[in-house]
Design an enzyme around this catalytic site. Sequence first.
Site, PDB file in Angstrom:
ATOM      1  CG  ASP A  64      -1.900   1.224   1.173  1.00  0.00           C
ATOM      2  OD1 ASP A  64      -2.342   1.597   0.063  1.00  0.00           O
ATOM      3  OD2 ASP A  64      -2.203   1.799   2.231  1.00  0.00           O
ATOM      4  CB  SER A  65       0.228   4.752  -0.890  1.00  0.00           C
ATOM      5  OG  SER A  65      -0.980   4.854  -0.148  1.00  0.00           O
TER       6      SER A  65
ATOM      7  CB  CYS B 134      -2.990   0.529  -2.744  1.00  0.00           C
ATOM      8  SG  CYS B 134      -3.026   2.274  -3.182  1.00  0.00           S
TER       9      CYS B 134
ATOM     10  CD  GLU C  69      -0.323   6.964   5.642  1.00  0.00           C
ATOM     11  OE1 GLU C  69       0.883   7.055   5.921  1.00  0.00           O
ATOM     12  OE2 GLU C  69      -0.896   5.866   5.449  1.00  0.00           O
TER      13      GLU C  69
ATOM     14  CB  CYS D 298      -9.633   4.422   0.112  1.00  0.00           C
ATOM     15  SG  CYS D 298      -8.052   4.902   0.848  1.00  0.00           S
TER      16      CYS D 298
ATOM     17  CG  HIS E  92      -5.434   4.894   4.197  1.00  0.00           C
ATOM     18  ND1 HIS E  92      -4.818   4.402   3.080  1.00  0.00           N
ATOM     19  CD2 HIS E  92      -4.456   5.429   4.967  1.00  0.00           C
ATOM     20  CE1 HIS E  92      -3.513   4.642   3.163  1.00  0.00           C
ATOM     21  NE2 HIS E  92      -3.263   5.262   4.294  1.00  0.00           N
TER      22      HIS E  92
HETATM   23  N1  DGL Z   1      -4.967   2.939   0.709  1.00  0.00           N
HETATM   24  C1  DGL Z   1      -4.885   3.583  -0.582  1.00  0.00           C
HETATM   25  C2  DGL Z   1      -6.124   3.220  -1.398  1.00  0.00           C
HETATM   26  O1  DGL Z   1      -6.712   2.167  -1.132  1.00  0.00           O
HETATM   27  C3  DGL Z   1      -4.564   4.984  -0.302  1.00  0.00           C
HETATM   28  C4  DGL Z   1      -4.382   5.912  -1.228  1.00  0.00           C
HETATM   29  C5  DGL Z   1      -3.485   7.091  -1.100  1.00  0.00           C
HETATM   30  O2  DGL Z   1      -2.293   6.936  -0.831  1.00  0.00           O
HETATM   31  O3  DGL Z   1      -4.005   8.171  -1.376  1.00  0.00           O
HETATM   32  O4  DGL Z   1      -6.525   3.884  -2.322  1.00  0.00           O
END
Ligand code: DGL
Length: 270
Positions: free
Chosen positions: A7-8, A70, A162, A194, A196
Amino acid sequence: MAVGIFDSGLGGLTVLDAVRTRLPDVPFVYMADNAHAPYGVRDADDIYGLTCAAVRRLWDEGCDLVVLACNTASAAALRRMQESFVPSDKRVLGVLVPMIEALTERQWGDNSPPREVAVKHVALFATPATVSSRAFQRELAFRAIGVDVEGQACGGVVDAIEEGDMILAEALVRSHVDALRRKMPEPQAAILGCTHYPLMQDAFQAALGADVTVYSQANLVADSLADYLERHPNMAGEGGEAKFLTTGDPRRVSDRATQFLKRGIRFDAA
Ligand code: DGL
């Protein structure tokens, strides 16, 4: 054998927890690109380049199979990666399709023509890049007809999570739900598109009301990965050690991850 989860940032930990519970004997290597998060405000080329670099790092760890936990990378980069980046002995899977299969009441591999499904009005909450890619609508159109999807780009929510600022994240969730309702007053289902957002699931459900079914990905992705590994047992790569890697500051990322998952997690530098 080890499987990579990417993931990011920290959102993919919601998926990691579910896959670890579902597949307790599989070691997972989690890779978070915190130095470049959030991805949701980047353009598709940028997301593609960053995601390829992170996936290559996971291949170096012996993870022949990588799950993009992600939605932004799955929506903006996965198709291009599968067409021109992933060699034949490796696999990269995304998180959009398991969610859409659940929404459209399909089993994996059901390639029958699109048909009518029970749900007609769907709210999609996701990052700006995921919403503007329209990947969700594209995948849905292969499987269902007559479903009205209204996307709501939830700017700022990933940054607030974050940063560990859950009060700001909650306020932003309420305002994004209000904005969605101005466009679609009565959604039947809401997709948390998402990884998150499950960390804010209660806030989404409270703002949407009890009569809206909220779909969250983690368990759906875990079931789909278990099914995939059963059909392709040779794809669990040679790596043997579970670990957490970050491109960000390992100490800071470890603290945040520990706060979110309420158990000790130690990230190392990628
Ligand atoms: N968890 C990522 C997603 O599912 C996050 C995205 C981000 O870094 O903006 O889209």
